[in-house]
Design a protein around this motif. Sequence first.
Motif, PDB file in Angstrom:
ATOM      1  N   LEU A 114      41.150  35.288  39.533  1.00  0.00           N
ATOM      2  CA  LEU A 114      39.523  34.619  39.953  1.00  0.00           C
ATOM      3  C   LEU A 114      38.978  34.516  38.309  1.00  0.00           C
ATOM      4  O   LEU A 114      38.835  35.360  37.625  1.00  0.00           O
TER       5      LEU A 114
ATOM      6  N   ARG B 148      33.998  38.976  42.114  1.00  0.00           N
ATOM      7  CA  ARG B 148      35.378  39.196  41.206  1.00  0.00           C
ATOM      8  C   ARG B 148      36.158  39.715  40.925  1.00  0.00           C
ATOM      9  O   ARG B 148      35.597  41.475  41.462  1.00  0.00           O
TER      10      ARG B 148
ATOM     11  N   GLN C 194      38.160  31.610  50.855  1.00  0.00           N
ATOM     12  CA  GLN C 194      38.741  29.958  50.309  1.00  0.00           C
ATOM     13  C   GLN C 194      38.051  30.816  49.171  1.00  0.00           C
ATOM     14  O   GLN C 194      38.284  29.653  48.257  1.00  0.00           O
ATOM     15  N   GLN C 195      37.887  31.973  48.369  1.00  0.00           N
ATOM     16  CA  GLN C 195      38.303  32.377  47.201  1.00  0.00           C
ATOM     17  C   GLN C 195      39.155  32.396  46.785  1.00  0.00           C
ATOM     18  O   GLN C 195      40.036  32.403  45.789  1.00  0.00           O
ATOM     19  N   TYR C 196      40.653  32.931  47.492  1.00  0.00           N
ATOM     20  CA  TYR C 196      41.182  33.900  47.172  1.00  0.00           C
ATOM     21  C   TYR C 196      42.611  32.546  48.167  1.00  0.00           C
ATOM     22  O   TYR C 196      43.227  33.281  49.032  1.00  0.00           O
TER      23      TYR C 196
ATOM     24  N   GLU D 276      33.947  32.839  38.386  1.00  0.00           N
ATOM     25  CA  GLU D 276      33.231  32.693  39.854  1.00  0.00           C
ATOM     26  C   GLU D 276      32.515  34.519  39.711  1.00  0.00           C
ATOM     27  O   GLU D 276      33.197  35.388  39.313  1.00  0.00           O
TER      28      GLU D 276
END
Lengths: 182, 182
Positions: free
Chosen positions: B50, B58, B145-147, B54
């Motif tokens: 990321l 992380r 949602q992040q990855y 972020e």
Amino acid sequence: MGGSEAGDDSKDSKPKGNRGISFLDFIMRIVAILGTLGSAIAMGTTNETLPSFEQFIRFKAEYKNLPTFTFFVVANGIVSAYLAVSLVLSILHIVMSGARITRVVLIFFDTVMMAFLTSGASAAAAIVYLAHKGNARANWIAICQQYNSFCDRASGSLVGSFIGVFVFLLLIILSALALSRN
Amino acid sequence: MGGSEAGDDSKDSKPKGNRGISFLDFIMRIVAILGTLGSAIAMGTTNETLPSFEQFIRFKAEYKNLPTFTFFVVANGIVSAYLAVSLVLSILHIVMSGARITRVVLIFFDTVMMAFLTSGASAAAAIVYLAHKGNARANWIAICQQYNSFCDRASGSLVGSFIGVFVFLLLIILSALALSRN
């Protein structure tokens, strides 16, 4: 390639070896029914409500909260029902130990049900593992630290299911052996 | 019980039907190798770092961070290696289509490998599902949602593995059919 010591191939031939195999098949299906039904009930009835002073997370932990556990209960239920029905064919094979087509049919459904059961058991095992260990990288906490008894029951319920998978493996081999000797 | 249209039971009998089945067996093993090897490589090579702004979580997301994904990669690798080796027996069955014992041996190993592959694929699917949906009750967040790209690759890599499971199912049935016709 060997294995054809019972030389005749008449439809009603009843090699003693195959009758023994069919009887073993019947016994093992009973074992698998106990395993999978036990797993479905153990997982399906477990729940734990935390005392109210626990503010961090408060919920009644039960299998319905985790879709994977629901899948596990459904899979074990369906497989144990299938096993009960399959006893009919198993008995038929004790009586008519020269049967071929019905053995192929049984191998087919046994294989499908084995895959289904393995799927349910492994998916639940992955979630149980996560509940015990958590995953720091993904920020998934080990919920077993709060829900001890729920986790113990969930972990224990996997055993019957994996016994079922092992029995299916044996059942498929036994059917293949019986076919090769017909 | 029927199915014995090829009346002779000599060891070197080569019913045409069985040769066709053996050839199909060979082709399907190639398909399964492509599926499982593809899955192992797809999951094994995916990673996503990321951007540094972020702050919430992380990390460089890769399969090693999740033990279930490691199991998935290992299972797919082992199964594809097994499938490559099993091609030898598959070719043998094209040449000697009356073989019995080696077919039973192949059914045994195919069933074991099918269970192993189903286990890896289902466990990974359970974690992928969790990564997509999260679980509010257990406070497990939906890391997808992040990855995004990591999750897409991980989800996609399941496909080849489940194709492999389906092919194994067909392989076992074909072997049983060939046995019943010998």
